[in-house]
Scaffold this active site. Structure first.
Site, PDB file in Angstrom:
ATOM      1  N   MET A 164     -14.137  26.843 -34.898  1.00  0.00           N
ATOM      2  CA  MET A 164     -12.983  26.665 -35.789  1.00  0.00           C
ATOM      3  C   MET A 164     -12.872  25.502 -36.424  1.00  0.00           C
ATOM      4  O   MET A 164     -13.358  24.190 -35.846  1.00  0.00           O
ATOM      5  CB  MET A 164     -11.774  26.788 -34.694  1.00  0.00           C
ATOM      6  CG  MET A 164     -11.508  25.587 -33.927  1.00  0.00           C
ATOM      7  SD  MET A 164     -10.000  25.767 -33.083  1.00  0.00           S
ATOM      8  CE  MET A 164      -9.504  24.406 -32.106  1.00  0.00           C
ATOM      9  N   TYR A 440      -8.722  15.573 -28.686  1.00  0.00           N
ATOM     10  CA  TYR A 440      -8.897  16.681 -29.495  1.00  0.00           C
ATOM     11  C   TYR A 440      -7.971  17.746 -28.977  1.00  0.00           C
ATOM     12  O   TYR A 440      -7.102  17.850 -27.917  1.00  0.00           O
ATOM     13  CB  TYR A 440     -10.242  17.322 -29.628  1.00  0.00           C
ATOM     14  CG  TYR A 440     -11.217  17.678 -28.425  1.00  0.00           C
ATOM     15  CD1 TYR A 440     -10.699  17.876 -27.165  1.00  0.00           C
ATOM     16  CD2 TYR A 440     -12.426  17.667 -28.687  1.00  0.00           C
ATOM     17  CE1 TYR A 440     -11.271  18.292 -25.948  1.00  0.00           C
ATOM     18  CE2 TYR A 440     -13.331  17.987 -27.502  1.00  0.00           C
ATOM     19  CZ  TYR A 440     -12.852  18.493 -26.211  1.00  0.00           C
ATOM     20  OH  TYR A 440     -13.477  18.739 -25.308  1.00  0.00           O
ATOM     21  N   GLU A 441      -8.004  18.825 -29.954  1.00  0.00           N
ATOM     22  CA  GLU A 441      -6.957  20.098 -29.964  1.00  0.00           C
ATOM     23  C   GLU A 441      -5.334  19.480 -29.931  1.00  0.00           C
ATOM     24  O   GLU A 441      -4.721  20.026 -29.585  1.00  0.00           O
ATOM     25  CB  GLU A 441      -7.235  20.784 -28.554  1.00  0.00           C
ATOM     26  CG  GLU A 441      -8.523  21.291 -28.625  1.00  0.00           C
ATOM     27  CD  GLU A 441      -8.950  22.283 -29.778  1.00  0.00           C
ATOM     28  OE1 GLU A 441      -7.735  22.877 -30.546  1.00  0.00           O
ATOM     29  OE2 GLU A 441     -10.233  22.485 -30.134  1.00  0.00           O
ATOM     30  N   GLY A 442      -5.299  18.552 -30.649  1.00  0.00           N
ATOM     31  CA  GLY A 442      -3.969  17.808 -30.564  1.00  0.00           C
ATOM     32  C   GLY A 442      -3.747  16.614 -29.737  1.00  0.00           C
ATOM     33  O   GLY A 442      -3.811  17.222 -28.461  1.00  0.00           O
TER      34      GLY A 442
END
Length: 592
Positions: A164, A440-442
């Site tokens: 992604m 990561y991923e927010g």
């Protein structure tokens, strides 16, 4: 480093004794056709074998060798390609996928344990199939039938993997600032141009094709996040017969040299007029990508659990074998030169912190997975409630589990002492690998804001009420004398969470900054309270077990430890959350 051992007994305890998974599966018609206890047991046992025997042995060398980059190509560490092939041939890449496209369609309660096993074995390896599973979820929900038939089937088969592509050098959390462009073409495709950074599994040699899900904007798109669209951009073009054609205008410009997860390829990806295909609707790309991102956020939370479990296993084995000093109460092994580390109170504190947080995190993760299954396969009020709980719990899963996971890897390192700081024992690798999970991923700060500002304040507290009402109903149903040592502090914790929520919502009417200043503390108060709930459930089941069951006796002792030494952390967190924004904002920027 101790050999990794999958905690199958604890997983089975949670599935069948605590959360009655078999009964749930039979009550949901779609799942009743796919899975029963015999199937689930076989899946967990076989997954444990591949995690322990195929993947875990790669971890040390994968960290030391890492990935290499030459002329736009990425090579993974020795053994990774063979292990991935074995993994794919076993059908593991299709475990949670849609059956209509070759997936097995297994419930999240099972796939979450599968993810934990992979993360404990080697986080770097887990990221390759993990990104593909998340992309598959987004494509299955939002992609056209043609895209699903052409790409999703091969992703489930393990022939192709996925990435992604969100982040750009100037646009991380604020995705509305992205500059990647998509130019519409006469045949319905788009030409995608831009550069993305920090792309996990953006380039590698494990699969023959890589499917990139890319956020981009059309030239006339609205400004900000409302103008973002999602595109599927394959590394290689796919011919009508399914064979691979020429390489698309996609290339890897570099790989990142990271603190940890060295065997995971983190890439700079260049799209130079690459052919892409719209996923979902124009300008609705962020919503489509969040289907994947929410999956990945829960998956990253499980990374924290997986690393913490490995840390505990390593530290416990070391503490039992390492002799050092004497117990304060007198020698426990008088014929030996010294006692084991287990005689020391502070070592026991660190080990029990890890044990209580690990088992509590796994239980809470299973509870969240159960809500996801009800959301996906249920109906009516039960489905609506589960959707609300998933929305509430997703940021907690990501941030709370990874914060505790990092705490546990550092605690394990501390048990090792100086040996935890050098490479020979492998413990320092866990610390390095786990650190990224908080970022990561927010970032976890963003997750805290998502919880308090978007989910709690955004619903005027209604989402929290759904959870609190459930816990209070459970408290009312558990009024035996034996359970009071757990029920009373749980009731106090839930009341404290409720009061804190109302206090912060009230204070936020005067200053919105209250939410940002209190968010991190609030998330942890919520996390410990939710963990107290599932620990009460585990204690209730264990109290009914045979008196000679060491497993259940350990559960009861660990539950007591959690309530006595970890749940009280909420008291200081609540005080900090209520302190208000003045101490943060009254200081002038120049005085920092």
């Amino acid at each position: 480093m101790a050999d990794y051992q999958v905690p199958l007994k604890d997983m089975n305890f949670l599935l069948y004794d605590v959360f009655n998974a078999e009964k749930l599966w039979q009550s949901l018609p779609t799942l009743a056709e796919r899975v029963d206890r015999e199937t689930a047991d076989a899946i967990l046992q076989e997954c444990a074998k591949i995690a322990e025997q195929e993947i875990a042995p790669l971890s040390r060398n994968g960290d030391e060798v890492g990935v290499s980059f030459k002329e736009g190509k990425v090579s993974t560490a020795p053994g990774y390609k063979a292990a991935f092939d074995t993994y794919a041939q076993g059908g593991w890449t299709s475990l949670g996928g849609e059956p209509a496209y070759g997936g097995m369609g297994m419930p999240k309660m099972l796939t979450a344990f599968h993810e934990e096993m992979l993360c404990s074995a080697d986080i770097s390896f887990s990221l390759y199939p993990g990104l593909t599973a998340g992309a598959g979820l987004s494509l299955a929900k939002h992609g056209s039938e043609a895209l699903k038939q052409r790409y999703l089937t091969r992703m489930y088969a393990g022939d192709w993997s996925a990435s992604m592509c969100l982040t750009e050098s100037h646009a991380g959390t604020d995705l509305g600032m992205i500059r990647t462009k998509a130019q519409p073409q006469a045949d319905g495709s788009y030409l995608v141009t831009g550069t993305k950074i920090f792309i996990t599994a953006g380039e590698h040699d494990l699969t023959e094709n890589i499917i990139h899900l890319v956020l981009a904007k059309l030239p006339d798109a609205p400004a900000g996040p409302r103008g973002i669209s999602l595109f599927l951009v394959p590394k290689f073009h796919v011919n009508d017969d399914g064979s691979l054609g020429e390489q698309n205008q996609v290339s890897c410009g570099a790989i990142e040299h990271k603190m940890g997860i060295h065997a995971s390829a983190t890439c700079v990806m260049n799209f130079d007029g690459a052919t892409g295909y719209l996923v979902g609707e124009l300008n609705k790309g962020l919503a489509c990508m969040f289907t994947m991102m929410n999956f990945e956020r829960i998956g990253v939370g499980i990374q924290g659990i997986g690393a913490a479990v490995r840390s505990y296993q390593n530290a416990l084995e070391y503490a039992k074998e390492r002799i050092q000093g004497r117990a304060l109460s007198g020698a426990k092994s008088p014929n030996a030169e010294a006692d084991s580390l287990l005689v020391h109170g502070d070592v026991r504190r660190m080990l029990l912190n890890m044990k209580a947080m690990n088992e509590g995190s796994r239980a809470l993760s299973t509870y969240i997975a159960m809500q996801l299954d009800i959301t996906t396969y249920g109906e009516g009020q039960a489905q609506q409630k589960a959707e609300q709980l998933v929305a509430l719990m997703t940021p907690i899963a990501k941030a709370f589990f990874t914060d505790l996971g990092f705490e546990s890897t550092v605690a394990g390192q501390q048990v090792f002492g100086g040996h935890g700081y050098v490479r020979e024992w492998g413990q320092e690798k866990l610390v390095r690998d786990t650190r990224i999970s908080q970022i990561y991923e927010g970032t976890n700060g963003v997750q805290a804001m998502d919880l308090l500002a978007r989910k709690v304040a955004g619903s005027q507290g209604q989402l929290v009420t759904v959870f609190i009402d459930e816990v209070r109903a459970y408290i009312a149903s558990e009024q035996t004398t034996a359970m009071q040592e757990f029920i009373q502090p749980l009731a106090q914790a839930v009341t404290a969470l409720d009061d804190l929520t109302q206090d912060l919502l009230s204070a936020a009417t005067e200053s919105k900054e209250v939410l940002g200043c209190a968010a991190n503390d609030y998330l942890h108060v919520f996390g410990y309270t939710a963990m107290a709930y599932v620990w009460a459930k585990m204690a209730s089941v264990s109290l009914l077990a045979p008196a000679d069951s060491e497993f259940h006796a350990s559960k009861i002792h660990t539950a007591r430890y959690f309530y006595a030494r970890l749940l009280p952390r909420c008291q200081s967190l609540i005080s900090a959350a209520k302190a208000g924004p003045a101490t943060l904002f009254d200081i002038d920027d120049a005085l920092f």
